[in-house]
Design an enzyme around this catalytic site. Structure first.
Site, PDB file in Angstrom:
ATOM      1  N   ALA A 177       2.695  -2.080   4.118  1.00 54.46           N
ATOM      2  CA  ALA A 177       2.390  -1.009   5.064  1.00 54.46           C
ATOM      3  C   ALA A 177       1.980  -1.684   6.357  1.00 54.46           C
ATOM      4  O   ALA A 177       1.231  -2.665   6.326  1.00 54.46           O
ATOM      5  CB  ALA A 177       1.246  -0.166   4.522  1.00 54.46           C
ATOM      6  N   TYR A 221      -8.777 -10.100   2.761  1.00 49.86           N
ATOM      7  CA  TYR A 221     -10.012  -9.413   3.192  1.00 49.86           C
ATOM      8  C   TYR A 221     -10.850  -8.917   2.012  1.00 49.86           C
ATOM      9  O   TYR A 221     -12.001  -8.508   2.189  1.00 49.86           O
ATOM     10  CB  TYR A 221      -9.707  -8.248   4.152  1.00 49.86           C
ATOM     11  CG  TYR A 221      -8.848  -7.143   3.579  1.00 49.86           C
ATOM     12  CD1 TYR A 221      -9.343  -6.256   2.632  1.00 49.86           C
ATOM     13  CD2 TYR A 221      -7.530  -6.992   3.980  1.00 49.86           C
ATOM     14  CE1 TYR A 221      -8.555  -5.252   2.095  1.00 49.86           C
ATOM     15  CE2 TYR A 221      -6.734  -5.996   3.457  1.00 49.86           C
ATOM     16  CZ  TYR A 221      -7.254  -5.124   2.506  1.00 49.86           C
ATOM     17  OH  TYR A 221      -6.460  -4.149   1.970  1.00 49.86           O
ATOM     18  N   GLU A 222     -10.279  -8.930   0.802  1.00 51.78           N
ATOM     19  CA  GLU A 222     -11.067  -8.531  -0.371  1.00 51.78           C
ATOM     20  C   GLU A 222     -11.984  -9.671  -0.823  1.00 51.78           C
ATOM     21  O   GLU A 222     -12.767  -9.484  -1.763  1.00 51.78           O
ATOM     22  CB  GLU A 222     -10.133  -8.108  -1.503  1.00 51.78           C
ATOM     23  CG  GLU A 222      -9.357  -6.835  -1.179  1.00 51.78           C
ATOM     24  CD  GLU A 222      -8.343  -6.467  -2.241  1.00 51.78           C
ATOM     25  OE1 GLU A 222      -8.734  -5.900  -3.275  1.00 51.78           O
ATOM     26  OE2 GLU A 222      -7.149  -6.748  -2.036  1.00 51.78           O
ATOM     27  N   HIS A 256      -5.607  -8.875  -1.358  1.00 53.79           N
ATOM     28  CA  HIS A 256      -5.605  -9.278   0.046  1.00 53.79           C
ATOM     29  C   HIS A 256      -6.733 -10.276   0.321  1.00 53.79           C
ATOM     30  O   HIS A 256      -7.764 -10.270  -0.343  1.00 53.79           O
ATOM     31  CB  HIS A 256      -5.815  -8.061   0.955  1.00 53.79           C
ATOM     32  CG  HIS A 256      -4.797  -6.979   0.759  1.00 53.79           C
ATOM     33  ND1 HIS A 256      -4.900  -6.048  -0.245  1.00 53.79           N
ATOM     34  CD2 HIS A 256      -3.666  -6.698   1.428  1.00 53.79           C
ATOM     35  CE1 HIS A 256      -3.864  -5.232  -0.181  1.00 53.79           C
ATOM     36  NE2 HIS A 256      -3.097  -5.597   0.814  1.00 53.79           N
ATOM     37  N   SER A 278       0.823  -1.219   0.000  1.00 49.04           N
ATOM     38  CA  SER A 278       0.000   0.000   0.000  1.00 49.04           C
ATOM     39  C   SER A 278       0.849   1.258   0.000  1.00 49.04           C
ATOM     40  O   SER A 278       1.654   1.474   0.911  1.00 49.04           O
ATOM     41  CB  SER A 278      -0.874   0.047   1.254  1.00 49.04           C
ATOM     42  OG  SER A 278      -1.822  -0.965   1.235  1.00 49.04           O
ATOM     43  N   ASN A 338       1.654   4.030  10.478  1.00 48.08           N
ATOM     44  CA  ASN A 338       0.825   4.623  11.537  1.00 48.08           C
ATOM     45  C   ASN A 338       1.209   4.042  12.877  1.00 48.08           C
ATOM     46  O   ASN A 338       1.725   2.928  12.975  1.00 48.08           O
ATOM     47  CB  ASN A 338      -0.666   4.348  11.268  1.00 48.08           C
ATOM     48  CG  ASN A 338      -0.950   2.874  11.110  1.00 48.08           C
ATOM     49  OD1 ASN A 338      -0.658   2.276  10.075  1.00 48.08           O
ATOM     50  ND2 ASN A 338      -1.502   2.267  12.137  1.00 48.08           N
ATOM     51  N   HIS A 382      -3.148   0.716  -4.593  1.00 47.46           N
ATOM     52  CA  HIS A 382      -2.600  -0.460  -5.289  1.00 47.46           C
ATOM     53  C   HIS A 382      -2.961  -0.325  -6.764  1.00 47.46           C
ATOM     54  O   HIS A 382      -4.134  -0.418  -7.129  1.00 47.46           O
ATOM     55  CB  HIS A 382      -3.225  -1.745  -4.733  1.00 47.46           C
ATOM     56  CG  HIS A 382      -2.746  -2.078  -3.355  1.00 47.46           C
ATOM     57  ND1 HIS A 382      -1.834  -3.064  -3.102  1.00 47.46           N
ATOM     58  CD2 HIS A 382      -3.040  -1.526  -2.164  1.00 47.46           C
ATOM     59  CE1 HIS A 382      -1.595  -3.121  -1.802  1.00 47.46           C
ATOM     60  NE2 HIS A 382      -2.323  -2.198  -1.215  1.00 47.46           N
ATOM     61  N   MET A 414      -1.766  -6.710   7.127  1.00 44.84           N
ATOM     62  CA  MET A 414      -2.771  -7.634   6.595  1.00 44.84           C
ATOM     63  C   MET A 414      -2.297  -8.403   5.358  1.00 44.84           C
ATOM     64  O   MET A 414      -3.108  -8.836   4.542  1.00 44.84           O
ATOM     65  CB  MET A 414      -4.044  -6.846   6.244  1.00 44.84           C
ATOM     66  CG  MET A 414      -4.582  -6.003   7.386  1.00 44.84           C
ATOM     67  SD  MET A 414      -5.917  -4.929   6.837  1.00 44.84           S
ATOM     68  CE  MET A 414      -6.104  -3.841   8.251  1.00 44.84           C
ATOM     69  N   SER A 415      -0.990  -8.550   5.229  1.00 44.79           N
ATOM     70  CA  SER A 415      -0.499  -9.180   3.990  1.00 44.79           C
ATOM     71  C   SER A 415       0.801  -9.934   4.249  1.00 44.79           C
ATOM     72  O   SER A 415       1.120 -10.283   5.379  1.00 44.79           O
ATOM     73  CB  SER A 415      -0.269  -8.104   2.925  1.00 44.79           C
ATOM     74  OG  SER A 415       0.820  -7.276   3.300  1.00 44.79           O
TER      75      SER A 415
HETATM   76  N1  HPA Z   1      -2.976  -2.539  11.274  1.00 45.08           N
HETATM   77  C1  HPA Z   1      -3.089  -3.487  10.334  1.00 45.08           C
HETATM   78  N2  HPA Z   1      -2.676  -3.304   9.086  1.00 45.08           N
HETATM   79  C2  HPA Z   1      -2.101  -2.136   8.772  1.00 45.08           C
HETATM   80  C3  HPA Z   1      -1.957  -1.112   9.721  1.00 45.08           C
HETATM   81  C4  HPA Z   1      -2.427  -1.334  11.043  1.00 45.08           C
HETATM   82  O1  HPA Z   1      -2.324  -0.466  11.938  1.00 45.08           O
HETATM   83  N3  HPA Z   1      -1.353  -0.080   9.082  1.00 45.08           N
HETATM   84  C5  HPA Z   1      -1.148  -0.479   7.811  1.00 45.08           C
HETATM   85  N4  HPA Z   1      -1.599  -1.724   7.613  1.00 45.08           N
END
Ligand code: HPA
Length: 278
Positions: free
Chosen positions: A114, A86-87, A84, A31, A239, A62, A215-216
């Protein structure tokens, strides 16, 4: 639905119909991190929608194309964006590109993602080299290697101690020091998403030894190691993760993409150095 060797081979033959390029290194750009593929020389670009069986990403950040070209003189293929779990894709669909890359001749797979910073010393914009992972979806039964094993790709029971190649990790750390980019090394916890974590989940992840959460990546790593590829992976910390519900903050995808802009130049500096030395 089980994906069979013939499905991967069909994708390879469509790609071969467009380029005879023989990549040795595969890059998976997460991402907001796809910008690196724009810097390849002698680029050949194939949109994912032209490749049978290739999962399309529906997520902003993406772009959805396969880019062949040279990075520091080395023949690479880069996935600009990934699909992903989750998609709504199965784990086998999510990891379809890894086996196609393997059949195209890729021997070393470099993945990026990410991730949220679980470790209190990590800050937005930092980079983490993965030394290990915790596969929460896998431990709960969502594993791309579940189902009948295809021995033409690899063995039934894959060892996971030597997952993140030690020689490549040493190389990455040496390069990072030389180019002056701070590089953490730590454990990535994989979650299914798509929601971000609750504060209690963040405290749990910290307690079980995770430094970053995303998540990947981990499912792709499993399939790559099953096929005997060398693996190196990086998290861009996009983050901070909040471990208390009693604050006026929320995690969101926009900050993930914004931080990507900060991370791409740092990641590019390290990957260029690594590719030069490979
Ligand atoms: N959590 C899960 N997946 C993520 C995050 C997060 O804080 N930031 C970027 N991908």
């Amino acid at each position: 639905m089980t994906i069979s060797r013939g499905d991967y081979e069909r994708a390879v033959s469509v790609i071969r119909g467009q380029t005879p390029f023989e990549p040795r290194v595969g890059l998976v750009l997460g991402s907001g991190l796809g910008g690196l593929a724009d810097t390849l020389s002698e680029r050949v670009v194939i949109p994912y929608c032209d490749i049978p069986g290739w999962p399309q990403s529906t997520v902003e950040g993406h772009s959805g194309q396969l880019v062949f070209g040279y990075l520091e003189g080395k023949p690479v293929v880069a996935q600009q964006g990934r699909a992903h779990f989750y998609e709504g894709y199965s784990m086998q669909q999510v990891t379809f590109p890894v086996r196609v890359m393997h059949l195209l001749g890729v021997q070393t797979l470099i993945l990026t993602n990410a991730a949220g910073g679980v470790n209190k010393d990590y800050h937005t914009g930092d980079l983490m080299l993965l030394s290990d992972h915790i596969n929460l979806p896998g431990m709960a039964g969502n594993n791309p290697l579940s189902g009948p094993n295809d021995p033409t790709f690899g063995v039934r029971f894959v060892g996971m101690v030597q997952t993140y190649d030690r020689a490549l990790r040493k190389l990455a750390r040496d390069v990072a020091e030389r180019v002056g980019v701070p590089l953490h090394q730590g454990v990535y916890a994989c979650v299914s998403g798509p929601n971000f974590e609750t504060p209690a989940e963040i405290r749990m992840l910290r307690a079980i030894g995770a430094d970053a959460v995303g998540m990947s990546t981990v499912h792709e790593v499993l399939v790559a190691r099953h096929a005997g590829m060398r693996v190196m992976a990086y998290s861009g910390i996009t983050n901070e993760c909040f471990d208390s519900p009693d604050i006026d903050m929320e995690t969101n995808h926009e900050e993930v993409l914004d931080a990507g802009k900060l991370i791409v130049p740092r990641l590019t500096a390290i990957l260029r150095g690594v590719l030069t030395a490979l």
